[in-house]
Scaffold this motif. Structure first.
Motif, PDB file in Angstrom:
ATOM      1  N   ALA A  19      -0.520  -4.618   4.261  1.00 16.65           N
ATOM      2  CA  ALA A  19      -0.252  -5.364   5.498  1.00 16.65           C
ATOM      3  C   ALA A  19      -1.564  -5.666   6.231  1.00 16.65           C
ATOM      4  N   GLY A  20      -2.498  -4.722   6.207  1.00 14.90           N
ATOM      5  CA  GLY A  20      -3.805  -4.949   6.829  1.00 14.90           C
ATOM      6  C   GLY A  20      -4.593  -6.028   6.110  1.00 14.90           C
ATOM      7  N   ALA A  21      -4.524  -6.020   4.780  1.00 17.32           N
ATOM      8  CA  ALA A  21      -5.211  -7.049   3.997  1.00 17.32           C
ATOM      9  C   ALA A  21      -4.650  -8.423   4.323  1.00 17.32           C
ATOM     10  N   TYR A  50     -10.784  -6.997   1.897  1.00 19.72           N
ATOM     11  CA  TYR A  50     -11.261  -5.646   1.609  1.00 19.72           C
ATOM     12  C   TYR A  50     -11.129  -4.735   2.830  1.00 19.72           C
ATOM     13  N   VAL A  51     -11.636  -5.203   3.959  1.00 23.54           N
ATOM     14  CA  VAL A  51     -11.588  -4.375   5.178  1.00 23.54           C
ATOM     15  C   VAL A  51     -10.146  -4.160   5.610  1.00 23.54           C
ATOM     16  N   GLY A  52      -9.339  -5.215   5.540  1.00 26.11           N
ATOM     17  CA  GLY A  52      -7.925  -5.076   5.904  1.00 26.11           C
ATOM     18  C   GLY A  52      -7.216  -4.064   5.036  1.00 26.11           C
ATOM     19  N   MET A  53      -7.488  -4.109   3.734  1.00 28.91           N
ATOM     20  CA  MET A  53      -6.858  -3.158   2.809  1.00 28.91           C
ATOM     21  C   MET A  53      -7.307  -1.729   3.123  1.00 28.91           C
ATOM     22  N   ALA A  54      -8.589  -1.561   3.399  1.00 33.09           N
ATOM     23  CA  ALA A  54      -9.121  -0.225   3.695  1.00 33.09           C
ATOM     24  C   ALA A  54      -8.557   0.328   5.009  1.00 33.09           C
ATOM     25  N   GLN A  55      -8.346  -0.549   5.981  1.00 35.55           N
ATOM     26  CA  GLN A  55      -7.900  -0.087   7.302  1.00 35.55           C
ATOM     27  C   GLN A  55      -6.383  -0.035   7.461  1.00 35.55           C
ATOM     28  N   GLY A  56      -5.671  -0.919   6.757  1.00 35.31           N
ATOM     29  CA  GLY A  56      -4.233  -0.982   7.004  1.00 35.31           C
ATOM     30  C   GLY A  56      -3.386  -1.258   5.778  1.00 35.31           C
ATOM     31  N   GLY A  57      -3.924  -0.986   4.594  1.00 32.02           N
ATOM     32  CA  GLY A  57      -3.154  -1.191   3.375  1.00 32.02           C
ATOM     33  C   GLY A  57      -2.877  -2.664   3.128  1.00 32.02           C
TER      34      GLY A  57
END
Length: 173
Positions: A74-76, A65-72
């Protein structure tokens, strides 16, 4: 740079926690809210609730969740790998080591010493939930049921659920 930061934040939490997903909550709060400000305290409380109701481990769900919110996407992926890879590697090393030392007296003493630490870490998660709960009664129900389960270990889990429902009904209806 953001992807590496996400991966390292979640890898750090994965390496430093022992005892499962709820043991990660205080460290997640420190890293995600206080240190890096990826989330506000309210967003973090929502994240923990969301991670609990979605299938899968709380640490992995939180990282995704945090990865998706911060970096799409690739962040997820980066955050999810960050939380998974250390756990996989540590589990493999520990499995080999425990197989050889499982019956050793020092290992039994070590595991006995680790238990209070895990209880303390999970206790910190309980305090977090109590602080961020919309009402304190939910925390009271949670603590009451935990204490009952601790004091009456042979209590049927169905009775714990019924007691929780009764307490919830009395306090909220």
């Amino acid at each position: 740079m953001m992807l590496l930061k996400l991966m390292l934040v979640f890898a750090k939490v994965a390496v430093l926690t022992f005892g499962g997903g709820y043991a990660m909550v205080p460290l997640f709060e420190n890293e995600l809210v206080r240190h890096y400000a990826f989330l506000t305290a309210d967003e973090f409380a929502n994240l923990v609730g969301l991670a609990q109701v979605t299938p899968g481990p709380i640490g992995f769900n939180s990282a995704t969740y945090v990865g998706m919110a911060q970096g799409g996407l690739a962040g997820a992926l980066a955050a999810s790998l960050g939380v998974m890879i250390p756990s996989i590697l540590i589990s493999l090393v520990v499995a080999v080591f425990l197989r050889r030392a499982a019956d050793a007296q020092w290992m039994k003493l070590l595991m006995k010493g680790v238990r209070p630490c895990v209880v303390g870490i999970i206790g910190a998660a309980v305090i977090f939930f109590a602080r961020t709960a919309l009402c304190w009664q939910g925390a009271v129900i949670f603590v009451a049921v935990i204490i009952l389960r601790w004091k009456l270990p042979k209590l049927n889990p169905i009775y714990s659920l019924l007691l929780s429902a009764l307490l919830g009904y009395v306090l909220f209806i």
